[in-house]
Design a protein around this motif. Structure first.
Motif, PDB file in Angstrom:
ATOM      1  N   ASP A  28      -3.780  37.704  38.561  1.00  0.00           N
ATOM      2  CA  ASP A  28      -3.076  38.437  38.615  1.00  0.00           C
ATOM      3  C   ASP A  28      -3.069  39.942  39.223  1.00  0.00           C
ATOM      4  O   ASP A  28      -2.539  40.791  38.839  1.00  0.00           O
ATOM      5  N   TRP A  29      -3.616  39.193  40.727  1.00  0.00           N
ATOM      6  CA  TRP A  29      -3.675  40.073  41.826  1.00  0.00           C
ATOM      7  C   TRP A  29      -1.533  39.470  42.369  1.00  0.00           C
ATOM      8  O   TRP A  29      -1.779  38.829  42.289  1.00  0.00           O
ATOM      9  N   ALA A  30      -1.432  40.952  42.940  1.00  0.00           N
ATOM     10  CA  ALA A  30      -0.878  40.809  43.961  1.00  0.00           C
ATOM     11  C   ALA A  30      -0.595  41.761  45.245  1.00  0.00           C
ATOM     12  O   ALA A  30      -0.557  42.808  44.682  1.00  0.00           O
ATOM     13  N   LEU A  31      -0.641  41.368  46.211  1.00  0.00           N
ATOM     14  CA  LEU A  31      -1.169  41.678  46.974  1.00  0.00           C
ATOM     15  C   LEU A  31       0.222  41.608  48.727  1.00  0.00           C
ATOM     16  O   LEU A  31       0.743  40.804  48.295  1.00  0.00           O
ATOM     17  N   GLN A  32       0.070  42.411  49.468  1.00  0.00           N
ATOM     18  CA  GLN A  32       0.731  42.645  50.523  1.00  0.00           C
ATOM     19  C   GLN A  32       0.129  42.614  51.732  1.00  0.00           C
ATOM     20  O   GLN A  32      -0.675  43.429  51.418  1.00  0.00           O
ATOM     21  N   HIS A  33       0.612  42.231  53.106  1.00  0.00           N
ATOM     22  CA  HIS A  33      -0.263  42.381  54.340  1.00  0.00           C
ATOM     23  C   HIS A  33       1.035  43.835  55.076  1.00  0.00           C
ATOM     24  O   HIS A  33       2.538  43.264  54.846  1.00  0.00           O
TER      25      HIS A  33
ATOM     26  N   ASP B 126      13.250  53.695  51.143  1.00  0.00           N
ATOM     27  CA  ASP B 126      12.314  53.798  50.368  1.00  0.00           C
ATOM     28  C   ASP B 126      11.586  52.629  49.584  1.00  0.00           C
ATOM     29  O   ASP B 126      11.701  51.645  50.929  1.00  0.00           O
ATOM     30  N   PHE B 127      11.146  52.312  48.361  1.00  0.00           N
ATOM     31  CA  PHE B 127       9.578  51.717  48.873  1.00  0.00           C
ATOM     32  C   PHE B 127       9.707  51.475  47.472  1.00  0.00           C
ATOM     33  O   PHE B 127      10.131  52.072  46.195  1.00  0.00           O
ATOM     34  N   THR B 128       9.189  50.014  46.673  1.00  0.00           N
ATOM     35  CA  THR B 128       8.803  49.548  45.435  1.00  0.00           C
ATOM     36  C   THR B 128       7.564  50.600  45.285  1.00  0.00           C
ATOM     37  O   THR B 128       7.031  51.194  46.193  1.00  0.00           O
ATOM     38  N   ALA B 129       7.133  50.480  44.606  1.00  0.00           N
ATOM     39  CA  ALA B 129       6.591  51.825  43.540  1.00  0.00           C
ATOM     40  C   ALA B 129       5.735  50.759  42.019  1.00  0.00           C
ATOM     41  O   ALA B 129       7.001  50.298  41.531  1.00  0.00           O
ATOM     42  N   CYS B 130       4.374  51.486  41.741  1.00  0.00           N
ATOM     43  CA  CYS B 130       3.444  52.011  42.763  1.00  0.00           C
ATOM     44  C   CYS B 130       3.043  50.775  44.426  1.00  0.00           C
ATOM     45  O   CYS B 130       2.413  50.110  42.929  1.00  0.00           O
ATOM     46  N   THR B 131       3.154  50.910  45.322  1.00  0.00           N
ATOM     47  CA  THR B 131       2.652  50.072  45.781  1.00  0.00           C
ATOM     48  C   THR B 131       1.541  50.181  46.810  1.00  0.00           C
ATOM     49  O   THR B 131       1.974  51.632  47.820  1.00  0.00           O
TER      50      THR B 131
ATOM     51  N   GLY C  89      11.289  51.002  32.395  1.00  0.00           N
ATOM     52  CA  GLY C  89      11.665  50.038  33.515  1.00  0.00           C
ATOM     53  C   GLY C  89      11.303  48.766  32.705  1.00  0.00           C
ATOM     54  O   GLY C  89      10.380  48.888  31.849  1.00  0.00           O
ATOM     55  N   GLN C  90      11.499  47.681  33.230  1.00  0.00           N
ATOM     56  CA  GLN C  90      11.155  46.488  32.307  1.00  0.00           C
ATOM     57  C   GLN C  90      10.467  45.627  34.114  1.00  0.00           C
ATOM     58  O   GLN C  90      10.885  45.651  34.746  1.00  0.00           O
ATOM     59  N   SER C  91       9.364  45.148  34.082  1.00  0.00           N
ATOM     60  CA  SER C  91       8.609  44.017  34.743  1.00  0.00           C
ATOM     61  C   SER C  91       8.689  42.989  35.694  1.00  0.00           C
ATOM     62  O   SER C  91       8.304  42.657  35.821  1.00  0.00           O
TER      63      SER C  91
ATOM     64  N   LYS D  77      -2.015  46.581  47.137  1.00  0.00           N
ATOM     65  CA  LYS D  77      -2.266  45.897  45.932  1.00  0.00           C
ATOM     66  C   LYS D  77      -0.501  46.720  46.489  1.00  0.00           C
ATOM     67  O   LYS D  77       0.218  47.559  45.767  1.00  0.00           O
ATOM     68  N   LEU D  78       0.897  45.675  45.742  1.00  0.00           N
ATOM     69  CA  LEU D  78       2.121  46.031  44.918  1.00  0.00           C
ATOM     70  C   LEU D  78       1.974  46.253  43.729  1.00  0.00           C
ATOM     71  O   LEU D  78       1.005  46.146  42.952  1.00  0.00           O
ATOM     72  N   TRP D  79       2.863  46.519  43.701  1.00  0.00           N
ATOM     73  CA  TRP D  79       3.629  47.348  42.579  1.00  0.00           C
ATOM     74  C   TRP D  79       2.822  46.194  41.089  1.00  0.00           C
ATOM     75  O   TRP D  79       3.000  46.593  39.934  1.00  0.00           O
ATOM     76  N   LYS D  80       3.319  44.950  41.077  1.00  0.00           N
ATOM     77  CA  LYS D  80       3.301  43.936  40.576  1.00  0.00           C
ATOM     78  C   LYS D  80       1.938  43.846  40.298  1.00  0.00           C
ATOM     79  O   LYS D  80       0.852  42.607  39.761  1.00  0.00           O
TER      80      LYS D  80
END
Length: 572
Positions: free
Chosen positions: A64-69, A101-106, A339-341, A132-135
């Motif tokens: 359940d982790w989703a990260l970005q750089h 703009d950005f995906t959120a909450c990131t 929204g829908q995930s 920590k990415l939105w998902k």
């Protein structure tokens, strides 16, 4: 279109919009006077979504982790913006503004100089130092605790978020850092939305957005953040979070955040001082891109997930909504979000894991995409023919149950069930989820009279869009741009530049010149809409039972994760 004076002496004016998505950044160069998209560019993120191991170090990540750089985001600016200028042969002096703009909450923790902690050698092995990415859904237990505490202490802010704060939002993610990596929490000078961090990089100062703060960080323009004693109950380290980690003035979308720094001008090829707009959220910024400037019109931004946004005359409490923020989408209106995930991710999961080889070969032989093949086959079915019904919770439920621990379900399969039947049922499930969101708004005093769509799915898949029209029994109008969020950001870039520099003085003017829709639309088929009424009734029964009465999905998830909790291997 009515033109106004204020452009005398300005031969040409462009703005740039950059949309930071889940897997890539997309940029457009737009003619301010006509809304024409002169050039577009896409930069895939080098690290994509980090959900298995950390880059460089190979540290394994839990479920359940989703990260970005964050370096990927800078690469987008460095690559995509010069690409736009080169494609168009545009003179940088004619670019009057830039919006993002950005995906959120990131979110990401940064040091006092604005440097992300994960980019410091001492923290590169620390998962909690990354974006920590939105998902990122590993903060669900923290969201659960936050909601329980807020209910017990009768915090009024819960009402503005439909009764629950999602694990996707900022505070649960910060709670996870404070509990699991307190040294990272303490090392962070501030914790910021990635959207606000990008604007920080562009103009050299942190200007937090009222959109990101209002929808994702439990901030309100009248009351501010919740009180210190509430945060202390979440975690003692967080008692002074608003002063220590969330500090910074909050600005309204549509305002100018500042001018482009010398460093970023050199990186992008633009001129120093170019106007930079306050950051926005990808879904919300798309509203003016499709010409919406008044209440009653819901926009679906359909991609890996779907976000539903609309304007209202006043605040209403809507169960399971993601939030309502005054002036959060457009000035002068209450902006609603739901929204829908899991939508595009839903369909992509199926084609990657469940489609037999002979279907893949058929698609190859016909020189079409596997989604197109499945859509063609599924379109030959009539609603209900397969006997299947699905719940669209493969990545949890964002609205209306607000529970990331819920999982997907397919009901009615037999030994005769075909891949295209499953594919269609998955699509129908997401359409049912959207209908439930629409009906929930209507039942709670927020009119939804028109339906609009933007994003990759709306642009590329007529089959999906027709199902949505039939399920909702509404016409669906389409964005005139395949890059609606990027176009919306360019519109806000023109607003930040101001009329005196060739831009606009208000969002209505900007929208009139730059927003656009396609000529055609999707109309519902009355016969199919009637069948879907019956299927939707069954869908609602399943939602109530598995979402509220029987926690079997959560129990199964707990069993799945128990080896992990004991330190077992993710891939064992």
């Amino acid at each position: 279109m009515t033109y106004y004076t204020g452009w005398e002496g300005i031969d040409m004016a462009y703005t740039i919009g950059v949309d930071f998505g889940t897997l890539s950044g997309r940029a457009v160069l737009v003619n301010v006077r006509t809304g024409e998209e002169i050039a577009s560019a896409v930069k895939e993120y080098t690290h994509a979504v980090i959900d298995r191991t950390l880059p460089k170090t190979g540290e394994k990540l839990p479920r359940d982790w989703a990260l970005q750089h964050p370096a990927d985001y800078i690469e987008v600016l460095e690559t995509a913006i010069p690409n736009l200028l080169e494609q168009a042969g545009a003179d940088p002096k004619d670019v009057i503004g830039i919006g993002i703009d950005f995906t959120a909450c990131t979110i990401l923790p940064i040091d006092g100089a604005g440097q992300p902690l994960c980019m410091l050698p001492e923290f590169e092995r620390e998962p909690h130092s990354y974006v920590k990415l939105w998902k990122h859904h590993a903060a669900q237990k923290h969201a659960d605790r936050l909601n329980t505490i807020a209910e017990d202490t009768k915090e009024t802010f819960l009402k503005r978020y439909g009764g629950k704060i999602s694990s996707e939002w900022m505070i649960p993610k910060i709670m996870q850092i404070a509990e699991e990596a307190p040294h990272i929490y303490e090392a962070a000078d501030r914790i910021v939305e990635a959207a606000d961090w990008i604007v920080y990089q562009l103009c050299g100062s942190l200007k937090r957005s009222n959109c990101t703060a209002g929808y994702k960080a439990i901030w309100n323009e009248e009351t501010g953040y919740p009180p210190d004693h509430f945060f202390e109950k979440l975690n003692p380290l967080m008692k002074t979070i608003t002063k220590d980690k969330l500090s910074g003035t909050i600005y309204s979308v549509g305002e100018k955040a500042g001018g482009l720094t010398e460093k970023m001008a050199e990186l992008t090829g633009l001129l120093p001082g170019t106007a930079v707009a306050v950051a926005n959220v990808d879904a919300h910024v798309s509203v003016p891109a499709v010409g919406i400037t008044e209440p009653g019109k819901m926009l679906m931004i359909m991609g890996t997930s779907t976000c539903h946004v609309l304007l209202g005359e006043e605040e209403h409490i809507v169960p399971g909504m993601c939030g309502v923020v005054n002036n959060g989408i457009l000035p002068g209106y209450a902006g609603y979000e739901a929204g829908q995930s899991c939508v595009g991710d839903h369909f992509e999961w199926f084609v990657k894991t469940c489609v037999p080889r002979d279907y893949e070969k058929e698609a190859e032989d016909k020189h079409i995409d596997i989604h197109e093949l499945l859509s063609k086959k599924a379109a030959e079915l009539v609603p209900g023919e397969s006997g299947l019904l699905a719940l669209d919770w493969w990545n949890g439920n964002r609205s209306t149950l607000v529970d990331a621990d819920l999982t997907g379900m397919m009901l009615g399969m037999t030994l005769h069930t075909k891949p295209e039947e499953i594919y269609r049922a998955l699509i129908e499930a997401t359409a049912f989820g959207t209908r439930m969101i629409i009906e929930t708004f209507r039942e709670n005093g927020v009119p939804v009279e028109e339906l609009y769509a933007a994003g990759g799915i709306a642009e590329k898949n007529p089959f999906v869009m027709q199902i949505y029209a039939d399920v909702t029994n509404m016409d669906i109008k389409l964005s005139g741009s395949p890059q609606a969020p990027a176009l919306g950001s360019a519109i806000f870039g023109a607003l930040a530049a101001g009329r005196e520099n060739g831009g606009f003085s208000n969002i209505a003017e900007a929208c009139a010149h730059m927003g656009k829709l396609k000529d055609g639309f999707y109309a519902p088929n009355p016969e199919r809409a009637e069948i879907y009424d019956n299927l939707y009734a069954e869908y609602k029964e399943l939602v109530h039972y598995f979402g509220k009465e029987n926690n079997v999905m959560k129990r199964l998830k707990a069993i799945k994760n128990r080896d992990f909790a004991k330190g077992g291997s993710r891939h064992a």
